[in-house]
Every structure is written in C-alpha cells, then in structure tokens.
Design an enzyme around this catalytic site. Structure first.
Site, PDB file in Angstrom:
ATOM      1  N   TYR A 155       0.841  -1.205   0.000  1.00 12.75           N
ATOM      2  CA  TYR A 155       0.000   0.000   0.000  1.00 12.75           C
ATOM      3  C   TYR A 155       0.878   1.258   0.000  1.00 12.75           C
ATOM      4  CZ  TYR A 155      -3.797   3.103   1.682  1.00 12.75           C
ATOM      5  OH  TYR A 155      -4.726   4.102   1.829  1.00 12.75           O
ATOM      6  N   THR A 190     -13.788   4.913   7.673  1.00 20.60           N
ATOM      7  CA  THR A 190     -14.529   4.417   6.505  1.00 20.60           C
ATOM      8  C   THR A 190     -14.445   2.890   6.497  1.00 20.60           C
ATOM      9  OG1 THR A 190     -12.714   4.219   4.928  1.00 20.60           O
ATOM     10  CG2 THR A 190     -13.705   6.424   5.148  1.00 20.60           C
TER      11      THR A 190
HETATM   12  N1  NAD Z   1      -9.886   5.613   5.271  1.00 21.46           N
HETATM   13  C1  NAD Z   1      -8.634   5.910   5.532  1.00 21.46           C
HETATM   14  O1  NAD Z   1      -8.186   5.873   6.687  1.00 21.46           O
HETATM   15  C2  NAD Z   1      -7.724   6.334   4.393  1.00 21.46           C
HETATM   16  C3  NAD Z   1      -6.469   6.874   4.749  1.00 21.46           C
HETATM   17  C4  NAD Z   1      -5.613   7.266   3.746  1.00 21.46           C
HETATM   18  C5  NAD Z   1      -5.982   7.149   2.411  1.00 21.46           C
HETATM   19  N2  NAD Z   1      -7.198   6.622   2.095  1.00 21.46           N
HETATM   20  C6  NAD Z   1      -7.515   6.512   0.671  1.00 21.46           C
HETATM   21  O2  NAD Z   1      -8.746   7.145   0.406  1.00 21.46           O
HETATM   22  C7  NAD Z   1      -9.355   6.522  -0.742  1.00 21.46           C
HETATM   23  C8  NAD Z   1     -10.793   6.177  -0.410  1.00 21.46           C
HETATM   24  O3  NAD Z   1     -10.779   5.214   0.630  1.00 21.46           O
HETATM   25  P1  NAD Z   1     -11.987   5.005   1.668  1.00 21.46           P
HETATM   26  O4  NAD Z   1     -11.379   5.015   3.011  1.00 21.46           O
HETATM   27  O5  NAD Z   1     -13.114   5.905   1.353  1.00 21.46           O
HETATM   28  O6  NAD Z   1     -12.332   3.467   1.337  1.00 21.46           O
HETATM   29  P2  NAD Z   1     -13.704   2.760   0.907  1.00 21.46           P
HETATM   30  O7  NAD Z   1     -13.353   1.315   0.830  1.00 21.46           O
HETATM   31  O8  NAD Z   1     -14.808   3.183   1.811  1.00 21.46           O
HETATM   32  O9  NAD Z   1     -13.986   3.339  -0.541  1.00 21.46           O
HETATM   33  C9  NAD Z   1     -13.198   2.992  -1.649  1.00 21.46           C
HETATM   34  C10 NAD Z   1     -14.084   2.963  -2.868  1.00 21.46           C
HETATM   35  O10 NAD Z   1     -13.272   2.608  -4.010  1.00 21.46           O
HETATM   36  C11 NAD Z   1     -14.003   1.678  -4.785  1.00 21.46           C
HETATM   37  N3  NAD Z   1     -13.101   0.894  -5.610  1.00 21.46           N
HETATM   38  C12 NAD Z   1     -12.264  -0.104  -5.228  1.00 21.46           C
HETATM   39  N4  NAD Z   1     -11.651  -0.645  -6.303  1.00 21.46           N
HETATM   40  C13 NAD Z   1     -12.118   0.030  -7.395  1.00 21.46           C
HETATM   41  C14 NAD Z   1     -11.870  -0.062  -8.783  1.00 21.46           C
HETATM   42  N5  NAD Z   1     -11.008  -0.963  -9.281  1.00 21.46           N
HETATM   43  N6  NAD Z   1     -12.515   0.798  -9.619  1.00 21.46           N
HETATM   44  C15 NAD Z   1     -13.385   1.701  -9.120  1.00 21.46           C
HETATM   45  N7  NAD Z   1     -13.676   1.833  -7.809  1.00 21.46           N
HETATM   46  C16 NAD Z   1     -13.047   0.995  -6.961  1.00 21.46           C
HETATM   47  C17 NAD Z   1     -14.755   0.843  -3.757  1.00 21.46           C
HETATM   48  O11 NAD Z   1     -15.840   0.136  -4.349  1.00 21.46           O
HETATM   49  C18 NAD Z   1     -15.197   1.898  -2.772  1.00 21.46           C
HETATM   50  O12 NAD Z   1     -16.438   2.468  -3.096  1.00 21.46           O
HETATM   51  C19 NAD Z   1      -8.476   5.313  -1.088  1.00 21.46           C
HETATM   52  O13 NAD Z   1      -7.614   5.654  -2.151  1.00 21.46           O
HETATM   53  C20 NAD Z   1      -7.700   5.084   0.193  1.00 21.46           C
HETATM   54  O14 NAD Z   1      -6.472   4.422  -0.055  1.00 21.46           O
HETATM   55  C21 NAD Z   1      -8.083   6.224   3.048  1.00 21.46           C
END
Ligand code: NAD
Length: 263
Positions: A155, A190
């Site tokens: 990641y 999330t």
């Molecule tokens: N939640 C955290 O703590 C956190 C921290 C740092 C970064 N992020 C980043 O934020 C972004 C959103 O994450 P989140 O926490 O909302 O997670 P989440 O799992 O709630 O949402 C991610 C979304 O991406 C979609 N997705 C996955 N693979 C896909 C694909 N191949 N094509 C299209 N859509 C796809 C999923 O269906 C989902 O709706 C991500 O890039 C994650 O790495 C999250």
C-alpha cells in the site's frame, strides 16, 4: 453562490467513504458530479441522494484499472455536462499483509487499483480539461505515501508512487492551467478499515484495526477523521481558493505527520 458553480467533476471510487463525501460536498457547492465505482448499488445511492438534495449527479459503472472504460466515462460526462474541470482520483484498496507473506497477485491487484488507476485518471482527464481551458486533479494518496507503515508495504508503495506522479503531472500540465495536488489522509473512519479486518482471516496480519482505539491512543487530535474532513480539503483543492497551488501535498491527519504520534 456555491464555490463550484458551473464546474463538472468526476469522483472515482465515489460509492463509499471518502469518495462519497467528496461527491456530495462538491455537489453541495454547485458542481455537477459524475460518481464512478464498481459498487453500483452504493454508487447509484450517492448520486440519487445528491439529486434529492437539489444537486446534479450521475452514476457510471467504472473499474479504474480497465483503460477501455476510460474514454467512454469521459465522453459521457462531457456529453451530459459539456466539460470536465475536476478529477478526484480516489478509488483505492488496502491490503494489509507483511511483505514476506504477500502474494505477487495481491501486490499486483493493489498496484493496479491504487497506482495504475490513478495514472489512467490523470491520462484521460487531461485532454478534457484542456478542452475546458484548465482544471484541478486531486490524487488521493495517504499518510502511508509520506512514511512507512508496517504491514502496509504494498500500500505504501502505491501511495508513495501517486505522490510523485502528482508532482510530475503538475509540471507537465501547468502550462495548460491544470493543477495537480495530492491529499494525504491519516486514520479516517470508513469501510476500508473493516475490509482490511475482513482480509485478516485469510492471511496473518500484524497490526490492530480498531481505528477508534488506535486514534484515541495515537492521534494528536485524539479521534479518527471523518470522510467529510477529507472532502473539505478536496473542495479547497478543487476550487479557486487554491488557484496558486500545484504539485503540493495536503496532509489531513489530526496531527500525526506534523506532530508525531501522541505516544
Ligand atoms: N480511510 C482511511 O483511513 C484512508 C487513509 C488514507 C488514504 N485513504 C484513501 O482514500 C481513498 C478512499 O478510501 P476510503 O477510506 O473511502 O475506502 P472505501 O473502501 O470506503 O472506498 C473505496 C471505494 O473505491 C471503490 N473501488 C475499489 N476498487 C475500485 C476499482 N477498481 N474501480 C473503481 N472503484 C473501486 C470501492 O468500491 C469503494 O467504493 C483510497 O484511495 C484510500 O487508499 C483512506
């Protein structure tokens, strides 16, 4: 008057979590928003909720890793709304496995979504933004794109990769008034954390996933972030309030990166 009146945005991975919050925040400020995802039920729900609140949104099924989907998504958005101003390259997955236990298939799956998906988001947004006279691309990296995290080596590699992709893209497209910045969330409440916990049954994991306990113990602001905390930063980068920012990093993490862990 909304901050995004007249603007058109695509939010990838917009069905859940941070992406859903970005879509509704941009729409609340007047943007017309295309929510794309592989989760059709939740994606349709996000677009419907925006419309119920008086905003404008459509949902498109899209796997960001599939290049053949991209021209159709951009063409549909331009056909429906006439332009593209904002790309929120947000879709992502997190696979928490120690490096020595990670299969090459899992490594490649994570690279495909988090790194190649973002590359394709930039590649296919830029021509439409040039037609619109400029734009703002916001790349969802992570705190894990700024520092290492045990158990998250794959990641971290993707999130560090998109951090520098954003800077290179910012240089390539500045002359066309297209800004590219990265956002670095910390611990945000999330489903991504629950999905990681579910994975833990299959492979040995080595880190806690109870984000509230983790946040109370370690985050200087003593809480996990909410998706809207990230959406507010994305709105800033999408809007003219950040007109002189490109190639920059917006860290939204309750103080971890700047201040260190509480203990
Ligand atoms: N939640 C955290 O703590 C956190 C921290 C740092 C970064 N992020 C980043 O934020 C972004 C959103 O994450 P989140 O926490 O909302 O997670 P989440 O799992 O709630 O949402 C991610 C979304 O991406 C979609 N997705 C996955 N693979 C896909 C694909 N191949 N094509 C299209 N859509 C796809 C999923 O269906 C989902 O709706 C991500 O890039 C994650 O790495 C999250």
């Amino acid at each position: 008057m909304g901050q995004m009146d007249g603007k058109v945005a695509i939010v990838t991975g917009g069905a859940c979590g941070i992406g859903a919050a970005c879509a509704s925040t941009l729409a609340r400020e007047g943007a017309r928003v295309a929510v794309t995802d592989v989760d059709d039920a939740h994606g349709e729900g996000v677009a419907a909720a925006i419309r119920s609140a008086g905003g404008e949104a459509l949902y498109l099924h899209q796997d960001v890793t599939q290049e053949e989907h991209w021209p159709g998504v951009v063409a549909t958005v331009e056909g429906r709304y006439g332009r593209l101003d904002v790309m929120v390259a947000n879709a992502g997955i997190a696979i928490r496995v120690p490096i020595v236990d990670m299969t090459l298939a899992d490594w490649r799956r994570q690279q495909a979504v988090n790194l190649e998906g973002v590359f394709l988001s930039v590649k296919h947004a830029v021509p439409a933004m040039r037609r619109a006279g400029g734009g703002s691309i916001i790349i969802m990296s992570s705190l894990a794109g700024l520092r290492g995290a045990a158990g998250l080596g794959g990641y971290c590699a993707t999130k560090g990769g998109v951090r520098l992709l954003a800077k290179a893209a910012a240089l390539e497209h500045a002359e066309h008034n297209i800004r590219v910045n990265s956002v670095h969330p910390g611990i945000i409440d999330t489903d991504i954390w629950r999905k990681m916990a579910a994975d833990a049954d299959a492979v040995r994991r080595n880190e806690p996933t109870d984000i509230h306990a983790l946040s109370r113990a370690f985050v200087p602001l003593s809480r996990a972030g909410a998706a809207r905390d990230i959406a507010d930063g994305v709105l800033f980068l999408a809007s003219s309030a950040s007109a002189y920012m490109t190639g920059a990093e917006l860290v939204i993490d309750g103080g971890i990166f700047g201040g260190g862990m509480r203990r």
